[in-house]
Write a protein that holds these residues in place. Structure first.
Motif, short mmCIF file in Angstrom:
data_model
loop_
_atom_site.label_atom_id
_atom_site.label_comp_id
_atom_site.label_asym_id
_atom_site.label_seq_id
_atom_site.Cartn_x
_atom_site.Cartn_y
_atom_site.Cartn_z
N ILE A 72 -22.38 -35.57 -17.29
CA ILE A 72 -22.89 -34.25 -17.69
C ILE A 72 -23.34 -34.30 -19.14
CG2 ILE A 72 -22.24 -31.83 -18.04
CD1 ILE A 72 -20.40 -32.17 -15.62
N VAL A 73 -22.59 -34.97 -19.96
CA VAL A 73 -23.02 -35.28 -21.33
C VAL A 73 -22.94 -36.80 -21.49
CG1 VAL A 73 -22.46 -33.15 -22.52
CG2 VAL A 73 -20.64 -34.77 -22.04
N ARG A 111 -19.05 -48.43 -24.81
CA ARG A 111 -20.28 -47.76 -24.36
C ARG A 111 -20.78 -46.84 -25.47
NH1 ARG A 111 -22.12 -43.14 -21.55
NH2 ARG A 111 -23.95 -43.59 -20.28
N SER A 113 -23.79 -44.10 -26.64
CA SER A 113 -24.60 -43.17 -25.85
C SER A 113 -25.23 -42.10 -26.73
CB SER A 113 -23.70 -42.50 -24.80
OG SER A 113 -22.52 -42.01 -25.41
N GLY A 130 -22.33 -41.28 -28.90
CA GLY A 130 -21.00 -41.63 -28.43
C GLY A 130 -20.69 -43.07 -28.79
N ALA A 157 -11.45 -26.34 -26.62
CA ALA A 157 -12.12 -26.90 -25.45
C ALA A 157 -12.78 -25.82 -24.59
CB ALA A 157 -11.11 -27.68 -24.61
N PHE A 160 -16.55 -25.68 -24.79
CA PHE A 160 -17.38 -26.86 -24.54
C PHE A 160 -18.51 -26.61 -23.53
CE2 PHE A 160 -18.21 -31.23 -22.86
CZ PHE A 160 -18.62 -31.81 -24.04
N PHE A 218 -15.89 -42.64 -34.97
CA PHE A 218 -14.74 -41.84 -35.41
C PHE A 218 -14.03 -41.24 -34.19
CE2 PHE A 218 -18.16 -41.51 -38.55
CZ PHE A 218 -17.53 -41.85 -39.73
N ILE A 220 -12.29 -38.76 -34.33
CA ILE A 220 -12.36 -37.33 -34.68
C ILE A 220 -10.98 -36.68 -34.75
CG2 ILE A 220 -13.22 -35.03 -34.08
CD1 ILE A 220 -15.74 -36.25 -33.09
N HIS A 221 -10.34 -36.52 -33.60
CA HIS A 221 -9.07 -35.79 -33.60
C HIS A 221 -8.01 -36.53 -34.41
CE1 HIS A 221 -10.80 -33.89 -30.05
NE2 HIS A 221 -10.99 -35.10 -29.58
N PHE A 337 -14.29 -43.40 -18.87
CA PHE A 337 -13.37 -43.28 -20.01
C PHE A 337 -12.51 -42.04 -19.87
CE2 PHE A 337 -16.76 -45.88 -21.86
CZ PHE A 337 -16.02 -46.86 -22.49
N LEU A 353 -8.88 -29.08 -28.99
CA LEU A 353 -10.05 -29.71 -28.38
C LEU A 353 -9.60 -30.96 -27.62
CD1 LEU A 353 -13.11 -29.06 -28.57
CD2 LEU A 353 -13.26 -30.94 -30.19
N THR A 364 -13.79 -35.10 -14.28
CA THR A 364 -15.20 -35.43 -14.10
C THR A 364 -15.37 -36.74 -13.33
OG1 THR A 364 -17.28 -35.11 -15.31
CG2 THR A 364 -15.88 -36.83 -16.13
FE1 HDE Z 1 -16.67 -35.72 -24.32
N1 HDE Z 1 -17.08 -35.69 -22.33
N2 HDE Z 1 -15.92 -33.83 -24.18
N3 HDE Z 1 -16.38 -35.62 -26.36
N4 HDE Z 1 -17.42 -37.52 -24.52
C1 HDE Z 1 -17.62 -36.69 -21.64
O1 HDE Z 1 -16.79 -37.49 -19.59
C2 HDE Z 1 -15.61 -33.20 -23.04
C3 HDE Z 1 -15.80 -34.62 -27.06
C4 HDE Z 1 -17.46 -38.31 -25.63
O2 HDE Z 1 -19.61 -43.37 -22.49
C5 HDE Z 1 -17.59 -36.47 -20.15
O3 HDE Z 1 -17.00 -39.35 -18.33
C6 HDE Z 1 -14.95 -31.95 -23.32
C7 HDE Z 1 -15.44 -35.06 -28.37
C8 HDE Z 1 -18.07 -39.58 -25.35
O4 HDE Z 1 -18.72 -42.69 -20.60
C9 HDE Z 1 -16.88 -35.12 -20.00
C10 HDE Z 1 -14.88 -31.87 -24.68
C11 HDE Z 1 -15.83 -36.37 -28.44
C12 HDE Z 1 -18.40 -39.53 -24.00
C13 HDE Z 1 -16.60 -34.77 -21.46
C14 HDE Z 1 -15.48 -33.05 -25.22
C15 HDE Z 1 -16.41 -36.70 -27.18
C16 HDE Z 1 -17.98 -38.24 -23.50
C17 HDE Z 1 -18.91 -36.61 -19.44
C18 HDE Z 1 -14.31 -30.74 -25.52
C19 HDE Z 1 -15.72 -37.34 -29.64
C20 HDE Z 1 -19.11 -40.60 -23.19
C21 HDE Z 1 -18.81 -37.85 -18.60
C22 HDE Z 1 -12.96 -30.44 -25.26
C23 HDE Z 1 -14.38 -37.58 -30.11
C24 HDE Z 1 -18.14 -41.53 -22.56
C25 HDE Z 1 -17.48 -38.34 -18.80
C26 HDE Z 1 -18.88 -42.62 -21.82
C27 HDE Z 1 -18.11 -37.83 -22.17
C28 HDE Z 1 -15.92 -33.66 -21.77
C29 HDE Z 1 -15.61 -33.27 -26.60
C30 HDE Z 1 -16.97 -38.00 -26.95
C31 HDE Z 1 -17.64 -34.06 -19.25
C32 HDE Z 1 -14.48 -30.95 -22.28
C33 HDE Z 1 -14.74 -34.22 -29.46
C34 HDE Z 1 -18.31 -40.72 -26.32
O5 HDE Z 1 -15.69 -35.24 -19.27
#
Ligand code: HDE
Length: 684
Positions: A72-73, A111, A113, A130, A157, A160, A218, A220-221, A337, A353, A364
């Motif tokens: 999704i992202v 990975r 992204s 990412g 969260a 999001f 990073f 982050i958290h 992941f 978060l 997911t």
């Molecule tokens: Fe993610 N994020 N995220 N995100 N995120 C996903 O998981 C989500 C956040 C990050 O190369 C999804 O497998 C929520 C922060 C990366 O496969 C999903 C919230 C950070 C990747 C998802 C965040 C990230 C994702 C989409 C807020 C940096 C790619 C597909 C609470 C620390 C991983 C998947 C890869 C991917 C949800 C916030 C980094 C939808 C709900 C903060 C690098 O589950």
């Protein structure tokens, strides 16, 4: 002509005997050998195809279901395999096995992204990146799912889905793809000032990285490290690229979106294939509750960072990426992941978060990979033994034996398999007292949204500030809703009056009243570590130099230059109007790329090794003029000799430090010439 019923002749005409020599036999998915992979089963040579053709139906059926839902992202990404090596063990801080001994290596997959675009979108839009790492440790998989920006847009969260809906293509029209420069994203930003810190980072040059090899990562958290005695410390995780942090300039990133939409993917692949393995240092910022309490912001708030000047970075390891994937689908699309994948010695903080992420990623994967058994896919499976009483489910590949699918059991007493049991020193959450009322609420300590974006802005060089102000102006110029622009300006006034005034001027708008802050901003000390330009590493390692030549060029000078570039650690790429052999003074030479298909955006610097006649001819060729003009506009070094002058004149190149003779080019090519920029474009 081959008869249809015995056709084993491939397109190229070569005949493959079934099972002959080393050639494996082609079979159905159930093992039946095929006699013909060219023709479906028909009633007569020109008759209808028969439903009976199970071979055709199986092949088309499988093809019809080849795609799985994209993420999704972060849908578009690149992966690489490698290892993590502990360089400074921390058993006093964490009992995690990967940090236990100096020199200990742990296999990883990473990975990288983009966030907003779909899987088929481009590599170089302005976006967060990412940087997700799966460590296959000997006590389970640890997934550090990080970004290249140390803060996030939102604090809780529950926001999001709204954030992501706003930045993705607009719901009615299905565009723009992979771009934040549109109404809905900035509408959300204008109503949620907590986004401002990450927005200012994304509008800085961090949003347009030069390469995945030149990007920080990073976690982050705030997380926790827990040692064998159960003592805990707060920690933030950092990746630092060995090549230094480098970025594109905006015009270059736009052109790359058209010229090479796989720019980052190709760059990573090529570097690894050539043996120039990307490397990153792994650093931790460790602090305790007392230090956390002394900071004027909350360490549980993901929109805040802790400057290295306050909690220094301790480098405890390095990561080397030394193997390309063998199969994009198996190792990238199916890679899953989970921030909830931690190992004994690493634990979560109460960052709201992070707490939401602990649910989202597991959830997911079920939807993307279709089964609760996604952990059995080779790229996701731990490399250490794993066992429990979870059973069955779709696509179960383990054949669990015996009756012990529950625990406790006493089957071992009867000589049967008893199955696995927990171990006293297995994963234990850090014992943390918790008390409070059940409320939907945000802590007062999360209320200040302006001080840290202000700190970031003040930490940048003048040129970097101009890039930020220009990027915000560019994006808001694409926002049609005027009230949204006004509201963003009202927030920018609280970040920095100068920034707000420059954006307002760039938009030809009046400055509105400043927004009323929930908590008045304070002036935090600037941090040099937040600027790319202040920490620029002048190296040719990992950088590419485009060298243009044509008929009659001096082969000896060309060879010398190519060698000098290689000696300095760079990669030369030769370019000529035609790629086949070109006659030079002193021999023939083939080019790596055709001029029309090798614009200078693809390189970090360029050189012109031409005769006077060739330079005069190329001064009438738009690809050659563009090659030089763009290199200049993208603030790159241009190496040349006197012969090239007609082409330089035609491209409007004015002399400066970056426009050098050929001998000085390898050194000049380690930099970008930021001072050139005000002469070239009107930045906000
Ligand atoms: Fe993610 N994020 N995220 N995100 N995120 C996903 O998981 C989500 C956040 C990050 O190369 C999804 O497998 C929520 C922060 C990366 O496969 C999903 C919230 C950070 C990747 C998802 C965040 C990230 C994702 C989409 C807020 C940096 C790619 C597909 C609470 C620390 C991983 C998947 C890869 C991917 C949800 C916030 C980094 C939808 C709900 C903060 C690098 O589950």
């Amino acid at each position: 002509m081959a008869k249809p019923y015995d056709s084993t002749i491939g397109e190229g005409g070569e005949t493959q005997q079934l099972g002959s020599g080393d050639t494996p036999v082609m079979t159905t998915n159930h093992g039946t050998p095929l006699s013909d992979n060219q023709n479906s089963l028909k009633a007569g040579a020109r008759g209808p195809t028969l439903l009976e053709d199970f071979i055709l139906r199986e092949k088309i059926f499988h093809f019809d279901h080849e795609r799985i839902p994209e993420r999704i992202v972060h849908a578009r990404g690149s992966v690489a395999h490698g290892y993590f090596e502990c360089t400074d063990p921390i058993p006093d801080l964490s009992r995690a096995s990967l940090f236990a001994e100096k020199g200990k290596r742990t296999e990883v997959i990473v990975r990288f992204s983009t966030v907003a675009g779909g899987a088929g979108s481009v590599d170089t839009p302005r976006d967060v990146r990412g940087f997700a790492t799966k460590f296959y440790t000997d006590e389970g998989n640890w997934d550090l799912v990080a970004n290249n920006i140390p803060v996030f847009f939102i604090q809780d969260a529950i926001k999001f889905p709204d954030l992501i809906h706003s930045v993705k293509m607009e719901a009615d029209r299905g565009f723009p793809q992979a771009a934040s420069a549109h109404d809905t994203f900035w509408d959300f930003v204008s109503l949620m000032p907590e986004t401002l810190h990450t927005v200012v980072w994304a509008m800085s040059d961090r949003g347009i990285p030069r390469s995945y090899r030149m990007m920080e990562g990073f976690g982050i958290h705030t997380f926790k490290l827990v040692n064998a005695e159960g003592q805990e410390h707060f920690v933030k995780f950092h990746w630092r690229p060995k090549l230094g942090t480098q970025s594109l300039v905006w015009d270059e990133s736009l052109k790359l979106q058209a010229g090479d939409n796989d720019f980052h993917r190709r760059d990573l692949w090529d570097a690894i294939a050539e043996g120039a393995f990307p490397e990153y240092e792994f650093g931790i910022q460790v602090f305790d509750a007392e230090l956390a309490a002394s900071l004027p912001y909350d360490v549980l708030d993901a929109t805040k960072l802790i400057p290295e000047e306050i909690v220094p970075l301790r480098i405890i390891g390095r990561m080397v990426l030394d193997r390309n994937p063998a199969n994009h689908f198996a190792e990238n699309e199916q890679l899953a992941f989970l921030p909830s994948n931690v190992v004994p010695g690493v634990d979560f903080s109460d960052d709201p978060l992070l707490q939401g992420r602990l649910f989202s990623y597991l959830d997911t994967q079920k939807s993307r990979l279709g089964t609760t058994n996604f952990h059995q896919i080779p790229v996701n499976a731990p490399k250490c033994p794993y066992a429990n009483m979870m059973r069955d489910g779709m696509m179960q590949t383990h054949v669990h034996t015996g009756r012990a699918n529950y625990e406790p059991n006493s089957l071992a007493q009867a000589g049967e398999e008893g199955g696995p049991r927990p171990r006293p020193d297995g994963f234990r959450s850090a014992a943390q007292p918790v008390a409070g009322e059940k409320l939907r609420i945000r802590a007062d300590t999360f209320a200040d949204h302006y001080s840290q974006p202000r700190m970031f802005w003040k930490s940048q060089t003048e040129n970097e500030q101009a890039h930020i102000a220009s990027a915000i102006t560019f994006e808001l110029s694409k926002v049609a809703l005027e009230h949204v622009r006004i509201r963003v300006l009202s927030h920018l006034r609280n970040v920095d009056e100068d920034l707000a005034a420059r954006v307002a001027k760039g938009l030809a708008m009046d400055l509105p009243e400043a927004a009323a802050p929930a908590s008045p901003p304070v002036d935090l000390d600037p941090s040099d570590a937040l600027s790319i330009q202040k920490r620029w590493q002048a190296t040719l390692q990992g950088r590419k130099v485009g060298v243009l030549f044509d008929e009659g060029s001096d082969k000896a000078s060309l060879d010398n230059l190519l060698q000098a570039i290689r000696d300095a650690g760079g990669t030369p790429f030769t370019i000529a109007p035609k790629v086949g052999g070109i006659m030079l003074k002193g021999g023939e030479m083939k080019a790596d790329g055709q001029l029309a298909g090798s614009p200078s955006w693809l390189f970090d610097a360029v050189a012109l090794v031409l005769t006077r006649e060739a330079a005069e001819k190329l001064a009438k060729d738009s690809a050659a003029i563009g090659f030089v003009m763009d290199a200049y506009a993208h603030l790159k070094a241009i190496g040349h000799d006197d012969n090239a002058q007609p082409l330089l004149d035609r491209a409007g190149i004015m002399p400066d430090q970056g426009v050098t003779d050929l001998a000085a080019l390898p050194k000049a090519a380690t930099l970008r010439y930021w001072d050139r920029e005000p002469k070239l474009r009107d930045l906000a």
